[in-house]
Enzyme design. Structure first.
Site, PDB file in Angstrom:
ATOM      1  N   HIS A 127      93.529  52.060  55.526  1.00  0.00           N
ATOM      2  CA  HIS A 127      94.604  52.292  54.484  1.00  0.00           C
ATOM      3  C   HIS A 127      94.245  53.806  55.014  1.00  0.00           C
ATOM      4  O   HIS A 127      95.273  54.511  54.585  1.00  0.00           O
ATOM      5  CB  HIS A 127      93.292  52.557  52.939  1.00  0.00           C
ATOM      6  CG  HIS A 127      92.424  53.324  52.895  1.00  0.00           C
ATOM      7  ND1 HIS A 127      90.794  52.329  53.124  1.00  0.00           N
ATOM      8  CD2 HIS A 127      92.519  54.446  52.817  1.00  0.00           C
ATOM      9  CE1 HIS A 127      90.119  53.845  52.853  1.00  0.00           C
ATOM     10  NE2 HIS A 127      90.685  54.942  53.274  1.00  0.00           N
ATOM     11  N   ASP A 156      90.373  45.991  55.116  1.00  0.00           N
ATOM     12  CA  ASP A 156      90.513  47.533  55.312  1.00  0.00           C
ATOM     13  C   ASP A 156      89.783  47.822  56.884  1.00  0.00           C
ATOM     14  O   ASP A 156      89.041  49.122  56.879  1.00  0.00           O
ATOM     15  CB  ASP A 156      89.529  48.261  54.314  1.00  0.00           C
ATOM     16  CG  ASP A 156      90.506  49.465  53.906  1.00  0.00           C
ATOM     17  OD1 ASP A 156      91.207  49.730  54.639  1.00  0.00           O
ATOM     18  OD2 ASP A 156      89.719  50.011  53.888  1.00  0.00           O
ATOM     19  N   SER A 233      86.848  58.272  54.891  1.00  0.00           N
ATOM     20  CA  SER A 233      86.906  56.589  55.421  1.00  0.00           C
ATOM     21  C   SER A 233      87.148  56.988  56.853  1.00  0.00           C
ATOM     22  O   SER A 233      87.816  57.517  57.107  1.00  0.00           O
ATOM     23  CB  SER A 233      88.350  57.051  54.601  1.00  0.00           C
ATOM     24  OG  SER A 233      88.527  56.602  53.065  1.00  0.00           O
TER      25      SER A 233
END
Length: 298
Positions: A127, A156, A233
């Site tokens: 993402h 992911d 992230s």
């Protein structure tokens, strides 16, 4: 004569009473001193309590092992990079656009990545890079244009490549051996603050959150209370030895920032995904090739 006898008897009785009272006081004082001496010395030498033996010291009074994350931070920080994703989306409607015919608006977002190999392969979250038209990696005050090797939406994860050698690849640990309650350290770039280190414990393992947007999601997150925020992230979750145990991926929050629940993809999953993306460009997965059909025995 009787008066003299009475005086003598009273005098003798008084002496006897005084002697008895004095003996009582002396005995009481000796008894109290013996009791005090037992409590403060004899009892300390008994098996119930000892001021010199460490065997009988309550466990709560034993000094705890000092918690120091400097070694983990020293090892992990050089292996975590800053990632910038650049994309063109939407139409701008400013005053200048009305005069000059409008135009595309540039969007820039940031995240983190972990150096997986010395020759420039970097793992991050899908993402972080999935919508990017241009990806840049900032490392050691240098900006590199990164090549997107491949992504795996089901976990992911994604892999980038920069043209650099002799990079400090992170040491891989094992998420399988990770214990609930064990200390962990998160390293990343939250809110564009590079090389930020936070610490916490493993709160749980094998969490399924239903957040991965894919037909065949693979979710077995490590849950931690180490502070993770937007920008973390793709960053590293390491143990106290500085070994990678997870890739920081998500937070569970009503506000969009840290509230005590953060989640990371286990390194044992990341190792498989990264290896396949580098070698094949896609992740090799086993698929059950059966087909179900109704059968009429008549």
């Amino acid at each position: 004569m009787k008066t003299l006898q009475t005086i003598v008897i009273a005098f003798i009785a008084g002496l006897a009473g005084a002697y008895t009272f004095n003996a009582y006081i002396t005995e009481k004082k000796l008894r109290e001193e013996n009791t005090s001496a037992y409590n403060t010395s004899d009892y300390k030498q008994s098996n119930h309590y000892s001021t010199t033996s460490t065997d009988a010291v309550p466990s709560s009074s034993v000094p705890a092992e000092p918690v120091d994350f400097s070694l983990a931070a020293e090892k992990a920080i050089p292996s975590v990079v800053y990632i910038t994703s650049i994309s063109q989306s939407g139409t701008s409607y400013s005053y200048w656009d009305l005069l000059f015919g409008g135009g595309q608006q540039t969007q820039t977002s940031s995240g983190s990545g972990v150096i997986f190999s010395e020759d420039g392969y970097i793992v991050t979250n899908n993402h972080v890079v999935q919508a990017a038209e241009k990806i840049q990696v900032i490392y050691n005050k240098k900006v590199y244009d990164a090549e997107l090797i491949g992504t795996d939406p089901s976990t992911d994860l994604g892999v980038l490549k920069i043209n650099e050698t002799n990079l400090p690849a992170i040491t891989l640990g094992s998420s399988k051996n990770l214990l609930v309650g064990e200390w962990v350290v998160a390293v990343g770039n939250p809110f564009s603050l590079s090389s930020t280190v936070t610490a916490g414990i493993v709160s749980a393992k094998g969490r399924k959150l239903n957040i991965v947007q894919d037909k065949f999601p693979i979710e077995s997150f490590i849950q931690t209370d180490a502070a993770i925020n937007p920008g973390n992230s793709g960053g590293a979750l390491v143990n106290k030895k500085g070994e990678l145990v997870g890739i920081n991926t998500a937070i569970l929050s009503r506000t969009g920032s840290y509230t005590g629940y953060a989640f990371a993809v286990p390194v044992d999953i990341a190792r498989k995904v990264v290896g396949d993306l580098i070698k094949f460009g896609i992740v090799q997965k086993g698929v059950f090739g059966a087909k179900v059909a109704d059968y009429d025995f008549q």
